[in-house]
Design an enzyme around this catalytic site. Structure first.
Site, PDB file in Angstrom:
ATOM      1  CG  ASP A 165       7.044 -16.211 -15.402  1.00 50.10           C
ATOM      2  OD1 ASP A 165       7.470 -17.300 -14.966  1.00 50.10           O
ATOM      3  OD2 ASP A 165       7.683 -15.528 -16.225  1.00 50.10           O
ATOM      4  CG  HIS A 198      10.823 -18.549 -15.185  1.00 47.25           C
ATOM      5  ND1 HIS A 198       9.946 -17.704 -15.844  1.00 47.25           N
ATOM      6  CD2 HIS A 198      11.870 -18.726 -16.032  1.00 47.25           C
ATOM      7  CE1 HIS A 198      10.438 -17.385 -17.027  1.00 47.25           C
ATOM      8  NE2 HIS A 198      11.602 -17.997 -17.170  1.00 47.25           N
ATOM      9  CG  ASN A 291      15.952 -18.740 -23.745  1.00 49.38           C
ATOM     10  OD1 ASN A 291      16.208 -17.582 -24.046  1.00 49.38           O
ATOM     11  ND2 ASN A 291      15.351 -19.065 -22.620  1.00 49.38           N
ATOM     12  CB  SER A 357      13.080 -15.855 -19.131  1.00 48.75           C
ATOM     13  OG  SER A 357      12.304 -16.790 -19.829  1.00 48.75           O
TER      14      SER A 357
END
Length: 395
Positions: A165, A198, A291, A357
């Protein structure tokens, strides 16, 4: 791994699940009443890099079979470089644990010649990957969150999870980060420090500590290994993901879990094959479906359908399929909480985000606790593919 055939397709309303052995307050504001996010979750876009390529060698060739050491992989790479008159200075990295191959800067002619070589399996452009848009709200939580209450929680102490990530806040008081094994694959950001937020948010959903502060992770206390493949702006390269996966192949053990709350907006055979190779070795993957409100089969690595690989769509607290979530019962295995999720954030903070996520790390936590033995609690309401995804649970 698509388990749809073995799971009842009866759609039910999501109920409350008790958090197991939880010190943190599970009452008050954390009820199942969250609706759709006020803003769109992050989306990933990607663009080809003209002069950088990922090359995987053909496993059937005597000189390019899957190698057991970097030295052997380097020998095979050097042989190809000599054969095609490619300078050693063009080599970026040798790959050995996901498949024998390399990352290099090549001319279009060199790339074409390699593609036509019988010893080469694939030649693929590297791609710039970027978090396109999204927003978050910084909060001050004091309860176990609805997602964890739904799927259940347990003690992840003594186990490890690998998170590819934007990095993870190594000093966050609610996380157990393994700073020795963690690595950055961003040249100008050598620290694993999360300058985006994130990755830290994902980490907290999986393993926030079971203490008297902050939030609670599904597998609380799990050792978090941060593999930083996206920078503070949310930008990186598919080759960075490949390098991170190669590192996992060199260091992870069968039964350990990898979370990938990221991907490309297109198909990457190199990325798909790397995930499959590690999954074949017994490593478990939780991967966000994406998404874009489209078929999950259109993007990598969410499109991978293989044993030990679990692609995750998102639901809200009422059990409804999230309007932003990618879908498709051909590759999506489970749904999990992904709307208005509160978790750890960069600089010691906490924040609320939405997206697949956030759904993937709920499943990653379940994998840490129970391996591939995933329970279910009903199915997602209003799944657009017409075959509702089973909602993942630990108990």
């Amino acid at each position: 791994m698509n388990l749809r055939k073995s799971i009842s397709l009866l759609t039910v309303t999501v109920g409350m699940a008790a958090v197991i052995s939880c010190k943190k307050d599970s009452s008050s504001s954390s009820t199942l009443n969250q609706q759709e996010p006020a803003c769109e979750p992050v989306q990933f876009t990607s663009t080809a890099v003209n002069d950088t390529y990922i090359v995987m060698l053909n496993g059937s060739s005597a000189t390019s079979r899957v190698m057991q050491s970097v030295d052997q992989a380097r020998v095979a790479t050097n042989q190809l470089f000599l054969k095609h008159r490619i300078a050693n200075t063009q080599l970026s990295e040798v790959l050995n644990s996901i498949h024998t191959g390399f990352i290099a800067r090549l001319t279009p002619q060199q790339a074409q010649e390699l593609q036509e070589d019988s010893e080469v399996q694939l030649v693929e452009h590297d791609r710039v990957i970027a978090l396109d848009k999204g927003c978050f709200t910084v909060v001050a939580p004091s309860t176990a969150q609805w997602g964890v209450r739904l799927v259940g929680a347990g003690d992840g102490t003594g186990k490890r999870v690998w998170i590819i990530d934007t990095g993870v806040d190594p000093d966050h008081p609610d996380l157990n980060v393994d700073q020795t094994l963690s690595r950055s694959f961003i040249t100008d950001e050598p620290s694993i420090e999360d300058n985006n937020g994130h990755g830290t948010h994902v980490a907290g959903i999986i393993g926030a500590l079971n203490n008297t502060r902050g939030t609670l992770g599904v597998a609380s206390g799990v050792s978090i290994i941060a593999l930083k493949a996206l920078n503070g702006e949310g930008s990186g390269n598919s080759s960075g993901l490949i390098r991170a996966l190669n590192y996992i192949g060199q260091n992870a053990q069968a039964g350990e879990v990898v979370n990938m709350s990221l991907g490309t907006d297109t198909v990457s055979l190199a990325l798909d094959n790397a995930v499959r190779t590690l999954a074949d070795k017994g490593i478990l993957f939780a991967i966000a479906a994406g998404n874009e409100k489209t078929k999950a089969s259109l993007s990598s690595p969410g499109r991978v359908n293989a044993t030990n690989v679990f692609t995750v769509s998102a639901i809200d607290s009422l059990g409804r399929f999230a309007s932003f979530s990618n879908y498709g019962n051909d590759v999506v295995d489970f749904a999990a909480p992904g709307v208005q999720i509160i978790s750890t954030f960069s600089q010691g903070r906490y924040a609320r985000l939405s997206g697949t996520s956030m759904a993937a790390p709920h499943l990653a936590g379940i994998l840490v606790l129970n391996g591939a033995n995933i329970k279910t609690k009903g199915t997602a309401l209003n799944d657009p593919d017409g075959v509702p995804d089973p909602i993942a649970a630990a108990y």
